[in-house]
Design a protein around this motif. Structure first.
Motif, PDB file in Angstrom:
ATOM      1  N   ASP A   1      37.129  34.676  40.440  1.00  0.00           N
ATOM      2  CA  ASP A   1      36.722  35.484  39.145  1.00  0.00           C
ATOM      3  C   ASP A   1      35.898  34.275  38.471  1.00  0.00           C
ATOM      4  O   ASP A   1      36.638  33.148  38.169  1.00  0.00           O
ATOM      5  CB  ASP A   1      38.024  36.116  38.645  1.00  0.00           C
ATOM      6  N   ILE A   2      34.917  34.667  37.951  1.00  0.00           N
ATOM      7  CA  ILE A   2      33.811  33.736  37.050  1.00  0.00           C
ATOM      8  C   ILE A   2      33.408  34.618  36.150  1.00  0.00           C
ATOM      9  O   ILE A   2      32.594  35.664  36.401  1.00  0.00           O
ATOM     10  CB  ILE A   2      33.242  32.711  37.868  1.00  0.00           C
ATOM     11  N   GLU A   3      33.302  34.250  35.058  1.00  0.00           N
ATOM     12  CA  GLU A   3      32.200  34.664  33.910  1.00  0.00           C
ATOM     13  C   GLU A   3      31.033  34.799  34.234  1.00  0.00           C
ATOM     14  O   GLU A   3      30.332  33.615  34.880  1.00  0.00           O
ATOM     15  CB  GLU A   3      32.355  34.221  32.469  1.00  0.00           C
ATOM     16  N   PRO A   4      30.397  35.869  34.404  1.00  0.00           N
ATOM     17  CA  PRO A   4      28.909  35.968  35.009  1.00  0.00           C
ATOM     18  C   PRO A   4      27.794  34.951  34.535  1.00  0.00           C
ATOM     19  O   PRO A   4      26.959  34.515  35.306  1.00  0.00           O
ATOM     20  CB  PRO A   4      28.284  37.426  34.712  1.00  0.00           C
ATOM     21  N   SER A   5      27.857  34.783  33.355  1.00  0.00           N
ATOM     22  CA  SER A   5      26.847  33.786  32.890  1.00  0.00           C
ATOM     23  C   SER A   5      27.036  32.353  33.346  1.00  0.00           C
ATOM     24  O   SER A   5      26.187  31.624  33.576  1.00  0.00           O
ATOM     25  CB  SER A   5      26.939  33.559  31.371  1.00  0.00           C
ATOM     26  N   LEU A   6      28.460  31.982  33.597  1.00  0.00           N
ATOM     27  CA  LEU A   6      28.648  30.645  34.181  1.00  0.00           C
ATOM     28  C   LEU A   6      28.156  30.720  35.606  1.00  0.00           C
ATOM     29  O   LEU A   6      27.461  29.811  36.063  1.00  0.00           O
ATOM     30  CB  LEU A   6      30.042  30.328  33.850  1.00  0.00           C
TER      31      LEU A   6
ATOM     32  N   GLU B   1      28.088  41.867  34.887  1.00  0.00           N
ATOM     33  CA  GLU B   1      29.226  42.156  34.070  1.00  0.00           C
ATOM     34  C   GLU B   1      30.029  43.343  34.404  1.00  0.00           C
ATOM     35  O   GLU B   1      31.406  43.511  34.592  1.00  0.00           O
ATOM     36  CB  GLU B   1      29.071  42.238  32.573  1.00  0.00           C
ATOM     37  N   ARG B   2      29.222  44.502  34.785  1.00  0.00           N
ATOM     38  CA  ARG B   2      29.994  45.721  35.354  1.00  0.00           C
ATOM     39  C   ARG B   2      30.782  45.312  36.859  1.00  0.00           C
ATOM     40  O   ARG B   2      31.604  46.078  37.108  1.00  0.00           O
ATOM     41  CB  ARG B   2      28.777  46.577  35.464  1.00  0.00           C
ATOM     42  N   ALA B   3      29.965  44.555  37.605  1.00  0.00           N
ATOM     43  CA  ALA B   3      30.665  44.198  38.861  1.00  0.00           C
ATOM     44  C   ALA B   3      31.861  43.568  38.651  1.00  0.00           C
ATOM     45  O   ALA B   3      32.860  43.842  39.333  1.00  0.00           O
ATOM     46  CB  ALA B   3      29.516  43.363  39.574  1.00  0.00           C
ATOM     47  N   ARG B   4      31.948  42.436  37.724  1.00  0.00           N
ATOM     48  CA  ARG B   4      33.131  41.685  37.728  1.00  0.00           C
ATOM     49  C   ARG B   4      34.114  42.748  37.371  1.00  0.00           C
ATOM     50  O   ARG B   4      35.385  42.464  37.537  1.00  0.00           O
ATOM     51  CB  ARG B   4      33.125  40.616  36.568  1.00  0.00           C
ATOM     52  N   GLU B   5      34.092  43.531  36.274  1.00  0.00           N
ATOM     53  CA  GLU B   5      34.820  44.486  35.659  1.00  0.00           C
ATOM     54  C   GLU B   5      35.538  45.383  36.778  1.00  0.00           C
ATOM     55  O   GLU B   5      36.599  45.403  36.819  1.00  0.00           O
ATOM     56  CB  GLU B   5      34.530  45.444  34.529  1.00  0.00           C
TER      57      GLU B   5
ATOM     58  N   PHE C   1      35.672  44.435  40.107  1.00  0.00           N
ATOM     59  CA  PHE C   1      36.469  43.574  40.937  1.00  0.00           C
ATOM     60  C   PHE C   1      37.931  43.547  40.488  1.00  0.00           C
ATOM     61  O   PHE C   1      38.728  43.631  41.181  1.00  0.00           O
ATOM     62  CB  PHE C   1      35.687  42.239  41.150  1.00  0.00           C
ATOM     63  N   LEU C   2      37.934  43.231  39.127  1.00  0.00           N
ATOM     64  CA  LEU C   2      39.382  42.984  38.447  1.00  0.00           C
ATOM     65  C   LEU C   2      39.959  44.231  38.543  1.00  0.00           C
ATOM     66  O   LEU C   2      41.033  44.493  38.516  1.00  0.00           O
ATOM     67  CB  LEU C   2      39.060  42.475  37.123  1.00  0.00           C
ATOM     68  N   GLN C   3      39.436  45.587  38.285  1.00  0.00           N
ATOM     69  CA  GLN C   3      40.101  46.943  38.269  1.00  0.00           C
ATOM     70  C   GLN C   3      40.708  47.014  39.732  1.00  0.00           C
ATOM     71  O   GLN C   3      41.800  47.420  39.788  1.00  0.00           O
ATOM     72  CB  GLN C   3      39.056  47.921  38.003  1.00  0.00           C
ATOM     73  N   PHE C   4      39.774  46.929  40.631  1.00  0.00           N
ATOM     74  CA  PHE C   4      40.638  46.900  42.058  1.00  0.00           C
ATOM     75  C   PHE C   4      41.662  45.781  42.569  1.00  0.00           C
ATOM     76  O   PHE C   4      42.532  46.317  43.024  1.00  0.00           O
ATOM     77  CB  PHE C   4      39.344  46.879  43.165  1.00  0.00           C
ATOM     78  N   ALA C   5      41.520  44.790  41.800  1.00  0.00           N
ATOM     79  CA  ALA C   5      42.385  43.708  41.870  1.00  0.00           C
ATOM     80  C   ALA C   5      43.621  44.029  41.381  1.00  0.00           C
ATOM     81  O   ALA C   5      44.702  43.811  42.230  1.00  0.00           O
ATOM     82  CB  ALA C   5      41.852  42.293  41.758  1.00  0.00           C
ATOM     83  N   ALA C   6      43.660  44.740  40.243  1.00  0.00           N
ATOM     84  CA  ALA C   6      44.911  45.220  39.658  1.00  0.00           C
ATOM     85  C   ALA C   6      45.695  46.316  40.428  1.00  0.00           C
ATOM     86  O   ALA C   6      46.695  46.521  40.013  1.00  0.00           O
ATOM     87  CB  ALA C   6      44.476  45.661  38.197  1.00  0.00           C
ATOM     88  N   GLN C   7      45.076  47.027  41.102  1.00  0.00           N
ATOM     89  CA  GLN C   7      45.400  48.187  41.910  1.00  0.00           C
ATOM     90  C   GLN C   7      46.015  47.799  43.275  1.00  0.00           C
ATOM     91  O   GLN C   7      46.832  48.866  43.724  1.00  0.00           O
ATOM     92  CB  GLN C   7      44.594  49.366  41.928  1.00  0.00           C
ATOM     93  N   ASP C   8      45.731  46.531  43.968  1.00  0.00           N
ATOM     94  CA  ASP C   8      45.876  46.328  45.142  1.00  0.00           C
ATOM     95  C   ASP C   8      46.470  44.790  45.402  1.00  0.00           C
ATOM     96  O   ASP C   8      45.931  43.834  44.858  1.00  0.00           O
ATOM     97  CB  ASP C   8      44.556  46.250  45.973  1.00  0.00           C
ATOM     98  N   SER C   9      47.781  44.817  45.868  1.00  0.00           N
ATOM     99  CA  SER C   9      48.632  43.716  45.815  1.00  0.00           C
ATOM    100  C   SER C   9      47.966  42.718  47.119  1.00  0.00           C
ATOM    101  O   SER C   9      48.168  41.450  46.882  1.00  0.00           O
ATOM    102  CB  SER C   9      49.897  43.680  45.970  1.00  0.00           C
ATOM    103  N   SER C  10      47.026  43.200  47.828  1.00  0.00           N
ATOM    104  CA  SER C  10      46.492  42.205  48.794  1.00  0.00           C
ATOM    105  C   SER C  10      45.007  41.713  48.352  1.00  0.00           C
ATOM    106  O   SER C  10      44.634  40.711  48.983  1.00  0.00           O
ATOM    107  CB  SER C  10      46.139  43.042  50.012  1.00  0.00           C
ATOM    108  N   ILE C  11      44.870  42.064  47.096  1.00  0.00           N
ATOM    109  CA  ILE C  11      43.628  41.184  46.487  1.00  0.00           C
ATOM    110  C   ILE C  11      44.221  40.264  45.388  1.00  0.00           C
ATOM    111  O   ILE C  11      45.037  40.548  44.432  1.00  0.00           O
ATOM    112  CB  ILE C  11      42.863  42.125  45.804  1.00  0.00           C
ATOM    113  N   ILE C  12      44.022  38.889  45.639  1.00  0.00           N
ATOM    114  CA  ILE C  12      44.434  37.785  44.642  1.00  0.00           C
ATOM    115  C   ILE C  12      43.220  37.399  44.022  1.00  0.00           C
ATOM    116  O   ILE C  12      42.425  37.011  44.551  1.00  0.00           O
ATOM    117  CB  ILE C  12      45.126  36.675  45.710  1.00  0.00           C
ATOM    118  N   VAL C  13      43.515  37.254  42.631  1.00  0.00           N
ATOM    119  CA  VAL C  13      42.560  36.804  41.608  1.00  0.00           C
ATOM    120  C   VAL C  13      42.689  35.285  41.494  1.00  0.00           C
ATOM    121  O   VAL C  13      43.729  34.629  41.105  1.00  0.00           O
ATOM    122  CB  VAL C  13      42.458  37.415  40.352  1.00  0.00           C
TER     123      VAL C  13
END
Length: 212
Positions: free
Chosen positions: A139-144, A167-171, A173-185
């Motif tokens: 996970d990284i902020e898009p501008s960086l 920014e929409r893509a990152r959001e 990514f994080l939404q799906f990660a929050a719902q799936d324990s097999s995705i580690i941020v």
């Protein structure tokens, strides 16, 4: 170590450090499992899928790729890769290491392009529930991330999208990660040393689980 093959995927926005992460995970798996993983990338990974990669990466001014066609091409490449490379390798007990997979389509085409209903429909119809055993999302902020990516050289068609797209893509990514324990941020804004330390810790957990 268990002879059961595992499918590990590295995900992230442009500039998140996926390439170095893939190399690290490759080396860890090789050392701990006893053989090199089968390495894949998306789009690509088979002769036909690599041709599709060229289509989605290179801009054609006289025939711009529409969003829906882009989505369909990604899934065409993905199903070729799963059918002809990933599933056969897993069936042999091999580990597979992927540079991107379906989560990228959910984030980029679903979130970034606003095509989530289409993405989910194609995903369900083509993948039939197939998914990685573990996904490490950098996970990284898009501008960086885009700043880092620009330092590598010329940007491709997708990397040139407006920052709001990422920014929409990152959001997503994080939404799906929050719902799936097999995705580690993994926080990819850290130093490379710290990022790799976090990756090693998470992968070690997976290796310990598989060995039981």
């Amino acid at each position: 170590m268990s002879q059961t093959g595992q499918f590990i995927v590295i995900e992230g926005l442009e500039g998140a450090g996926k390439s170095s992460a893939v190399e690290l995970v490759h080396n860890i798996i090789t050392a701990e499992v006893g053989h090199e993983p089968v390495c894949t990338r998306e789009p690509g990974g088979t002769p036909l899928a690599e041709k599709i990669r060229d289509l989605v990466k290179i801009a054609e001014p006289n025939d711009p790729l529409c969003d829906e066609a882009e989505c369909l091409l990604f899934y065409a490449a993905r199903t070729q890769l799963i059918t002809n490379v990933i599933k056969p390798a897993l069936a042999k007990g091999q580990w597979v290491l992927g540079d991107r997979h379906n989560l990228s389509s959910l984030a980029y085409q679903g979130g970034g392009r606003g095509l989530m209903p289409l993405v989910k429909a194609i995903s369900d119809a083509s993948l039939h529930g197939f998914k990685p055993d573990l996904t490490l999302y950098l996970d990284i902020e898009p501008s960086l991330g885009l700043q880092r990516a620009s330092q590598r050289g010329a940007l491709d068609r997708i990397e040139k999208q407006h920052i709001a797209f990422f920014e929409r893509a990152r959001e997503t990514f994080l939404q799906f990660a929050a719902q799936d324990s097999s995705i580690i941020v993994i926080d990819a804004s850290q130093t490379m040393e710290k990022v790799h330390q976090d990756i090693r810790a998470e992968l070690t957990k997976r290796l310990l689980l598989v060995s039981k």
